[in-house]
Scaffold this active site. Structure first.
Site, PDB file in Angstrom:
ATOM      1  N   GLY B  51     -24.525  -0.823 -11.870  1.00  0.00           N
ATOM      2  CA  GLY B  51     -23.937   0.513 -11.964  1.00  0.00           C
ATOM      3  C   GLY B  51     -22.446   0.424 -12.249  1.00  0.00           C
ATOM      4  O   GLY B  51     -21.752  -0.463 -11.755  1.00  0.00           O
ATOM      5  N   GLY B  53     -20.342   3.389 -12.225  1.00  0.00           N
ATOM      6  CA  GLY B  53     -19.662   4.638 -11.882  1.00  0.00           C
ATOM      7  C   GLY B  53     -18.388   4.348 -11.117  1.00  0.00           C
ATOM      8  O   GLY B  53     -17.860   3.237 -11.165  1.00  0.00           O
ATOM      9  N   LEU B  54     -17.902   5.350 -10.383  1.00  0.00           N
ATOM     10  CA  LEU B  54     -16.655   5.147  -9.658  1.00  0.00           C
ATOM     11  C   LEU B  54     -16.773   3.978  -8.689  1.00  0.00           C
ATOM     12  O   LEU B  54     -15.874   3.144  -8.597  1.00  0.00           O
ATOM     13  CB  LEU B  54     -16.260   6.410  -8.915  1.00  0.00           C
ATOM     14  CG  LEU B  54     -15.735   7.541  -9.795  1.00  0.00           C
ATOM     15  CD1 LEU B  54     -15.366   8.748  -8.948  1.00  0.00           C
ATOM     16  CD2 LEU B  54     -14.537   7.097 -10.615  1.00  0.00           C
ATOM     17  N   GLY B  56     -19.268   1.419  -8.560  1.00  0.00           N
ATOM     18  CA  GLY B  56     -19.613   0.157  -9.220  1.00  0.00           C
ATOM     19  C   GLY B  56     -18.527  -0.328 -10.165  1.00  0.00           C
ATOM     20  O   GLY B  56     -18.202  -1.523 -10.192  1.00  0.00           O
ATOM     21  N   HIS B 277     -25.661  22.636  -4.279  1.00  0.00           N
ATOM     22  CA  HIS B 277     -24.347  23.171  -4.636  1.00  0.00           C
ATOM     23  C   HIS B 277     -24.470  24.662  -4.930  1.00  0.00           C
ATOM     24  O   HIS B 277     -25.337  25.069  -5.689  1.00  0.00           O
ATOM     25  CB  HIS B 277     -23.814  22.436  -5.866  1.00  0.00           C
ATOM     26  CG  HIS B 277     -22.346  22.609  -6.050  1.00  0.00           C
ATOM     27  ND1 HIS B 277     -21.797  23.811  -6.412  1.00  0.00           N
ATOM     28  CD2 HIS B 277     -21.318  21.757  -5.907  1.00  0.00           C
ATOM     29  CE1 HIS B 277     -20.485  23.671  -6.490  1.00  0.00           C
ATOM     30  NE2 HIS B 277     -20.163  22.436  -6.188  1.00  0.00           N
ATOM     31  N   SER B 295     -17.594  24.203 -11.162  1.00  0.00           N
ATOM     32  CA  SER B 295     -16.843  23.577 -10.068  1.00  0.00           C
ATOM     33  C   SER B 295     -16.593  24.503  -8.886  1.00  0.00           C
ATOM     34  O   SER B 295     -16.298  25.687  -9.034  1.00  0.00           O
ATOM     35  CB  SER B 295     -15.493  23.095 -10.581  1.00  0.00           C
ATOM     36  OG  SER B 295     -14.685  22.739  -9.480  1.00  0.00           O
ATOM     37  N   ARG B 341     -20.400  23.984   1.322  1.00  0.00           N
ATOM     38  CA  ARG B 341     -21.442  24.203   0.317  1.00  0.00           C
ATOM     39  C   ARG B 341     -22.782  24.606   0.908  1.00  0.00           C
ATOM     40  O   ARG B 341     -23.474  25.455   0.364  1.00  0.00           O
ATOM     41  CB  ARG B 341     -21.621  22.920  -0.488  1.00  0.00           C
ATOM     42  CG  ARG B 341     -20.421  22.642  -1.330  1.00  0.00           C
ATOM     43  CD  ARG B 341     -20.515  21.328  -2.040  1.00  0.00           C
ATOM     44  NE  ARG B 341     -19.380  21.204  -2.939  1.00  0.00           N
ATOM     45  CZ  ARG B 341     -19.111  20.125  -3.662  1.00  0.00           C
ATOM     46  NH1 ARG B 341     -19.890  19.070  -3.567  1.00  0.00           N
ATOM     47  NH2 ARG B 341     -18.077  20.103  -4.458  1.00  0.00           N
ATOM     48  N   LEU B 452     -15.819  11.676  -4.944  1.00  0.00           N
ATOM     49  CA  LEU B 452     -14.942  10.806  -5.730  1.00  0.00           C
ATOM     50  C   LEU B 452     -14.147   9.911  -4.790  1.00  0.00           C
ATOM     51  O   LEU B 452     -13.951   8.728  -5.034  1.00  0.00           O
ATOM     52  CB  LEU B 452     -13.998  11.655  -6.590  1.00  0.00           C
ATOM     53  CG  LEU B 452     -14.691  12.626  -7.550  1.00  0.00           C
ATOM     54  CD1 LEU B 452     -13.660  13.358  -8.407  1.00  0.00           C
ATOM     55  CD2 LEU B 452     -15.669  11.900  -8.445  1.00  0.00           C
TER      56      LEU B 452
END
Lengths: 251, 648
Positions: B51, B53-54, B56, B277, B295, B341, B452
């Site tokens: 992975g 992404g942020l 990995g 969400h 968002s 949420r 994030l």
């Protein structure tokens, strides 16, 4: 609506491809272009045919995976990504040509899927700021004027989809490279490597099978993020300065 | 109840956090106590990272910078495509640049409370501590965060917090952070420290002598199945929201890597904790392939409402102010439209269930910017949210500047994932799990702008510091290519591929995926009941059986075959769905995103049962037909007092 699709089919890089015709009924105008292809693929699978391969992932216009030539225009009639194009942009009875990106730098993998790893190699050549993890000063140590930060952001929005290359009559990757040179070159953190970055990235771009830039502007016209041609001016400016300063890439 | 549902296993506990020192010192103490690997030895060790992404991408770059040999794998065509890229709103950090009372302790507190007291205090505190370093790191890499005219960084507020601690880059924060990690990653590729495997999917974990030693992968272009061995394996393969078919995740996001590691012995924690969400674009038709998020930052200025009268079909502009119900502002005056949420989603469901929903099918509520446009001017609203408004207009064909947006909740994130200790190591020694793929920091509900933060915290700062303790015993003995564990795992992967292609039934993979998604959404979605979950648990095994006897997969095993990729992912989603429903059924309390209708306060809020359920449910895998084994990790709250969440 009813549509006739003429789609590029190519089983593998070694086999010659050709256009194939498909008819699709009951297409809703609220469908995205890729959802329309999903529906076609479901039919093909049930009919025992090979579904059409196309790259896609986020389907919200940000990952840069998707990209089709639609009636000869990269990403089709709206200035957006293929996944954000909706069928309301077409009319009942239309014939739509669907082809992969075409450029020496983007060899076909299968059908509408191409290999864009050349872009990764251009970034690898110098599209970064060397800041190993743990070495950073406080984020407020260096203020960045808002105009520079905003302009850097505008260039940084590039999603690496490759539409610029596909649209360019020369198959040039200049807008892609220029966007990164601009993004990093406008920030104070990007200054130390500014000269070597542009020289190395342009050298790598030339080493891939991309054509040269002749400032035609098709790239920017189809760019889903509206990356401006000004980035190319900046690249040329930086490149000239770097070459004058003898910033030859370290081999 | 539940005796036939699962077996009770031994309890489980984290042993790595040094709880003998105060919480604020535990992370530095852990780093001090953990063993190190000297630079000369790092070169001798190989780390597999799956992975990009942020989590990995950041981990691969950082470990390569440290001098390890990294092998990186991803299924997309480029490491820049991972779904972290789609995160919009921002990233939290306790910088207190606003001077509004923020601190590490407050971020810690907000996150534990936001997670409805179902996360581990030690992990959350570390996350809050590291948050500030992340912003420094990203700025140094050239991430173009939003700035003010003075050149300093701008912030905004997000749900579940009363301070402004969210850093952002217009509506594309995930993209900019991921590009930062990707560039650091590519720099290490150029330096020869990362070996890359593009369009390559992990399909099994190789476990030798009880340790994770490699992965079996399939080259998605050639179909070739091979094994890669290493000293340690790291999974940063994201969440499993696509079990619902319709979610805000990218189409390729899947559970396969973590599910197959689970089948090799890694416990799966809290699978039923999923986040719905509140602000997504409603479904428009049966052909719909995914849902698009708007968002959460929009709730800073947008006001959520529905008509007071049920069945009011007037266009929104024609409904006078006093006939509108701004239900979040009414019910939660302190937090208003910025409640967490889970609460915003459930309240939207409630008003729609009452028949006051808007748009096609009554499954939508308004998110109205009229007041913000009047107060700030259209230009200011455009500058803040322009790209989101454009996206909305493109998808719906409606103009959100002149009429309110219609929004409805959608599955967005999964807090559950593989169980890890404080070092982020799973129950298989040598298998580390980072980012959304693990269960660690968000409890039963994740706050906005915290995904994030966690991805980058794990990737840049936690894993590279904890993995050394394990690697200090390495390099480990070489695993020969003909080792029985490799032969068996490769044969299993190949057999599964052959099986898919030989069934030649009458239903497509997508039709199974859609049916499964509907089932999980209906019975294990925003509201869960024992009755509904039992229905799902009756139906899922039938669906699984039908899948394995009646699915039709096109093409062959030796070419680029996206249909075959999808089949393997759906097979795993079906198995995961069953475990999610078992987990949801056994947890007879409401907490965060897990709302059991049987357990609510008189006002309809989630009612926790701390006496019985203040634990992490870590599930051990058992073969089909046998009940899974539950291992409980007791949760203790030393620093944040257990309390009913209140946002009123």
């Amino acid at each position: 609506m009813q549509l006739t699709l003429r789609v590029w089919r190519q089983p593998s890089p070694q086999v010659k491809g050709k256009m194939a015709n498909y008819h699709l009924t009951d297409v809703s105008e609220d469908m995205s272009f890729l959802e329309m292809l999903d529906v076609l693929n479901e039919q093909l699978i049930l009919d025992g045919e090979d579904p059409i391969a196309f790259d896609h992932d986020c389907r919200e216009g940000i990952c840069g995976s998707c990209g089709l030539m639609i009636n000869g225009i990269a990403h089709g009639p709206e200035q957006t990504t293929t996944c954000q194009l909706h069928m309301r942009s077409f009319s009942d009875g239309d014939t739509i040509d669907i082809e992969p990106w075409r450029s020496g730098g983007f060899p076909v993998v299968k059908d509408l899927v191409v290999d864009r790893s050349a872009f990764d190699r251009i970034i690898s050549a110098g599209g970064f700021i060397s800041a190993p993890t743990g070495t950073a000063p406080d984020a407020h140590a260096t203020p960045v004027p808002k105009v520079d930060a905003d302009a850097a952001f505008d260039a940084a929005t590039c999603i690496g989809c490759g539409a610029c290359v596909a649209a360019c009559p020369n198959g040039s990757a200049m807008l892609f490279t220029a966007a990164k040179v601009t993004h990093l070159g406008l920030l104070p953190q990007g200054q130390p490597e500014r000269d070597s970055r542009v020289v190395k990235m342009v050298a790598q771009q030339d080493a891939e099978d991309f054509g040269g830039c002749t400032n035609i502007g098709e790239c920017s016209a189809v760019c889903p993020k509206g990356i401006s041609m000004e980035t190319i001016s900046r690249l040329n400016h930086d490149l000239l300065g770097a070459l004058r300063a003898n910033a030859v890439p370290a081999s | 109840m539940a005796l036939e549902l699962f077996l009770e296993g031994d309890p489980i506990a984290d042993t790595k956090a040094p709880t003998d020192v105060p919480i604020g010192e535990r992370w530095s103490e852990r780093k001090f106590r953990g063993k190190l690997v000297n630079p000369a030895n790092r070169r001798k060790m190989t780390i597999i990272v799956v992975g990009t992404g942020l989590a990995g991408g950041a981990a691969a770059a950082t470990l390569a910078e440290a001098g390890y040999k990294v092998k990186s794998f991803w299924f997309q065509d480029s490491p820049r495509r991972a779904h972290s890229i789609a995160a919009q709103g921002g990233i939290n950090a306790a910088k207190n640049y606003r001077n509004d009372g923020d601190s590490v302790h407050r971020l810690f507190y907000d996150t534990v409370k936001g997670g409805d007291f179902r996360s581990r205090e030690d992990n959350v505190h570390r996350l809050a501590e590291i948050s500030t370093q992340i912003i420094d790191q990203c700025v140094a890499q050239g991430v173009p965060f939003a700035r003010e005219y003075g050149g300093l960084l701008d912030n905004r507020s997000f749900g579940g917090a009363q301070v402004s601690r969210t850093f952002y880059a217009r509506g594309q924060t995930g993209q900019q952070l991921l590009i930062g990690a990707y560039q650091a990653f590519e720099r290490q590729v150029a330096a020869g420290n990362i070996e890359t495997h593009s369009r390559t999917e992990m399909l099994d974990l190789v476990v030798v002598d009880g340790k994770a030693r490699g992965i079996v992968v399939r080259d998605l272009v050639t179909g070739e199945v091979t094994t890669h061995v290493a000293d340690v394996v790291v999974l940063g393969t994201g969440g499993y929201s696509n079990v619902y078919y319709l979610s805000t995740n990218a189409k390729g996001s899947n559970t396969t890597a973590i599910w197959r590691a689970h089948k090799r012995g890694a416990y799966f924690a809290n699978p039923c904790y999923t986040q719905i969400h509140p602000t997504c674009i409603p479904v428009s038709g049966d052909y719909q392939s995914k849902l698009t998020l708007m968002s959460e930052s929009l709730r800073n200025d947008g006001r959520v409402w529905v008509p007071k009268e049920r069945g009011d079909s007037r266009p929104p502009q024609d409904i006078p102010e006093d006939e509108r119900d701004y239900y979040l502002e009414r019910k939660y005056p302190a937090f208003g439209n910025l409640v967490p949420r889970d609460i915003a989603s459930r309240q939207a469901k409630n008003v729609c269930d009452e028949g006051r929903g808007v748009g096609p099918g009554g499954l939508g509520v308004y998110l109205d910017f009229a007041e913000a446009i009047q107060r700030l001017g259209r230009k200011a609203v455009e500058a803040k949210y322009g790209n989101l408004f454009d996206m909305y207009a493109r998808i719906t064909g409606e103009d959100p500047y002149s009429a309110p947006m219609r929004i409805y909740p959608a599955v967005h994130y999964t807090m559950g994932g593989l169980w890890v200790d404080y070092d982020l190591q799973s129950t298989i020694p040598g298998l580390f799990v980072i980012g959304e793929a693990n269960f660690s920091d968000h409890g039963a509900n994740r706050l906005g702008a915290s995904a994030l933060m966690q991805g980058l915290s794990d990737g840049y700062f936690v894993l590279p510091n904890t993995i050394t303790d394990y690697l200090s015993a390495g390099p480990f003995e070489k695993v020969p290519a003909d080792h029985p564990a490799i032969v068996e795992a490769e044969a299993g992967v190949k057999a599964q591929v052959e099986k898919f292609l030989s069934i030649n039934g009458t239903r497509t993979v997508a039709s199974f995926h859609r049916e499964l998604g509907r089932l999980v959404w209906d019975y294990c979605g925003m509201e869960r009941t024992a009755e509904g979950l039992r229905k799902a648990l009756d139906r899922i095994p039938e669906l699984r059986k039908e899948f394995w006897t009646n699915v039709k997969v096109a093409g062959d095993a030796h070419t680029f075959n996206q249909n075959l990729e999808h089949a393997a992912r759906v097979a795993d989603f079906i198995e995961l769905a069953e475990l999610m429903c078992i987990d949801a059924l056994h947890r007879e309390e409401s907490c965060g995103g897990h709302f059991r209708a049987e357990s609510q306060t008189p006002e309809g809020e989630a009612l926790r049962n701390d006496e019985e359920f203040a634990y992490v449910a870590a599930w051990g895998w058992t073969p089909e037909g046998e009940p899974p084994v539950l291992h409980r990790e007791a949760l203790e709250y030393e620093y944040v007092h257990l309390a009913q969440r209140s946002y009123k």
